[in-house]
Design a protein around this motif. Structure first.
Motif, PDB file in Angstrom:
ATOM      1  N   ALA A 259       0.832  -1.204   0.000  1.00  0.00           N
ATOM      2  CA  ALA A 259       0.000   0.000   0.000  1.00  0.00           C
ATOM      3  C   ALA A 259       0.869   1.258   0.000  1.00  0.00           C
ATOM      4  N   ALA A 260       1.974   1.207   0.727  1.00  0.00           N
ATOM      5  CA  ALA A 260       2.873   2.370   0.785  1.00  0.00           C
ATOM      6  C   ALA A 260       3.758   2.470  -0.456  1.00  0.00           C
ATOM      7  N   HIS A 261       4.004   1.345  -1.112  1.00  0.00           N
ATOM      8  CA  HIS A 261       4.893   1.304  -2.282  1.00  0.00           C
ATOM      9  C   HIS A 261       4.188   0.556  -3.413  1.00  0.00           C
ATOM     10  N   PRO A 262       3.284   1.205  -4.121  1.00  0.00           N
ATOM     11  CA  PRO A 262       2.484   0.513  -5.148  1.00  0.00           C
ATOM     12  C   PRO A 262       3.294  -0.020  -6.327  1.00  0.00           C
ATOM     13  N   ALA A 263       4.484   0.482  -6.554  1.00  0.00           N
ATOM     14  CA  ALA A 263       5.288   0.019  -7.688  1.00  0.00           C
ATOM     15  C   ALA A 263       6.044  -1.273  -7.374  1.00  0.00           C
ATOM     16  N   ALA A 264       5.920  -1.779  -6.151  1.00  0.00           N
ATOM     17  CA  ALA A 264       6.658  -2.964  -5.738  1.00  0.00           C
ATOM     18  C   ALA A 264       6.182  -4.199  -6.499  1.00  0.00           C
ATOM     19  N   ASP A 265       7.105  -5.082  -6.802  1.00  0.00           N
ATOM     20  CA  ASP A 265       6.797  -6.344  -7.477  1.00  0.00           C
ATOM     21  C   ASP A 265       6.301  -7.335  -6.421  1.00  0.00           C
ATOM     22  N   VAL A 266       4.982  -7.437  -6.284  1.00  0.00           N
ATOM     23  CA  VAL A 266       4.364  -8.209  -5.210  1.00  0.00           C
ATOM     24  C   VAL A 266       4.663  -9.703  -5.344  1.00  0.00           C
ATOM     25  N   GLN A 267       4.620 -10.208  -6.547  1.00  0.00           N
ATOM     26  CA  GLN A 267       4.855 -11.634  -6.755  1.00  0.00           C
ATOM     27  C   GLN A 267       6.275 -12.012  -6.330  1.00  0.00           C
ATOM     28  N   TRP A 268       7.259 -11.235  -6.754  1.00  0.00           N
ATOM     29  CA  TRP A 268       8.644 -11.502  -6.368  1.00  0.00           C
ATOM     30  C   TRP A 268       8.805 -11.372  -4.866  1.00  0.00           C
ATOM     31  N   LEU A 269       8.167 -10.362  -4.297  1.00  0.00           N
ATOM     32  CA  LEU A 269       8.270 -10.106  -2.868  1.00  0.00           C
ATOM     33  C   LEU A 269       7.706 -11.281  -2.064  1.00  0.00           C
ATOM     34  N   ARG A 270       6.535 -11.780  -2.454  1.00  0.00           N
ATOM     35  CA  ARG A 270       5.932 -12.933  -1.747  1.00  0.00           C
ATOM     36  C   ARG A 270       6.833 -14.165  -1.847  1.00  0.00           C
ATOM     37  N   ALA A 271       7.356 -14.414  -3.024  1.00  0.00           N
ATOM     38  CA  ALA A 271       8.210 -15.589  -3.220  1.00  0.00           C
ATOM     39  C   ALA A 271       9.484 -15.484  -2.384  1.00  0.00           C
ATOM     40  N   THR A 272      10.072 -14.305  -2.328  1.00  0.00           N
ATOM     41  CA  THR A 272      11.307 -14.117  -1.559  1.00  0.00           C
ATOM     42  C   THR A 272      11.039 -14.244  -0.064  1.00  0.00           C
ATOM     43  N   ILE A 273       9.919 -13.719   0.384  1.00  0.00           N
ATOM     44  CA  ILE A 273       9.564 -13.834   1.806  1.00  0.00           C
ATOM     45  C   ILE A 273       9.353 -15.303   2.175  1.00  0.00           C
ATOM     46  N   ARG A 274       8.639 -16.048   1.338  1.00  0.00           N
ATOM     47  CA  ARG A 274       8.421 -17.477   1.603  1.00  0.00           C
ATOM     48  C   ARG A 274       9.750 -18.233   1.644  1.00  0.00           C
TER      49      ARG A 274
END
Length: 182
Positions: free
Chosen positions: A133-148
């Motif tokens: 929400a604070a960073h709408p340009a973020a690559d959400v799919q990559w972020l979720r995969a990296t967090i997992r």
């Protein structure tokens, strides 16, 4: 009469000191300081150097300094760098070096912010929603995969490769956002 002459010349010397140019010794100290600042620029890593806004001629001279191997040639080239440094704002370059090397308060604050976000993202799924929400340009799919992947590494007791990758990405994102806002 001699006393009057002495008083008169002493008065001239003190009155003229305020408007005179700095002494030769002071000028030499200033030039050595600029040369040392140029040496600091040469000692920076390439990625740190890229973050600093420098004139093209100075940047080329710094890159050339990396290729000079002869002791005497390096000494002369450092003097040349000192000469080029006279044409730029040394204080802004010092501040940029501190920021690029992580020695400034802003750089340390940015590192801490990236570390806090990484910890929050690894601990709580709601933090991901907040970050996106604070960073709408973020690559959400990559972020979720990296967090997992980072969570799996932590659970398996492996090295924090993905956690480091997440930190670097967060640092880059937060830095670019701070640059665009500032």
């Amino acid at each position: 009469m001699i006393r009057e002459r002495l008083d008169h010349t002493a008065g001239d010397a003190t009155a003229g000191d305020e408007g005179e140019a700095p002494s030769k010794s002071q000028r030499k100290r200033d030039m050595h300081a600029l040369q040392a600042l140029g040496a600091e620029l040469v000692d920076l890593r390439r990625d740190q150097l890229q973050r600093i806004d420098l004139p093209d001629e100075l940047r080329e001279a710094i890159e050339f300094a990396h290729r000079v191997t002869s002791h005497e040639g390096r000494r002369r080239h450092m003097q040349y760098l000192g000469k080029l440094m006279r044409q730029v704002d040394a204080d802004s370059i010092r501040a940029a070096i501190a920021l690029a090397t992580g020695e400034s308060r802003a750089a340390v604050a940015l590192m801490h912010l990236a570390e806090r976000w990484r910890e929050r993202l690894l601990e709580d799924d709601a933090a991901l929603t907040e970050f996106v929400a604070a960073h709408p340009a973020a690559d959400v799919q990559w972020l979720r995969a990296t967090i997992r992947a980072a969570r799996r590494e932590h659970a398996a007791g492996q090295g924090p490769r993905h956690a480091r990758e997440l930190y670097r990405w967060l640092h880059e994102q937060l830095d670019s956002q701070a640059t665009h806002e500032g």
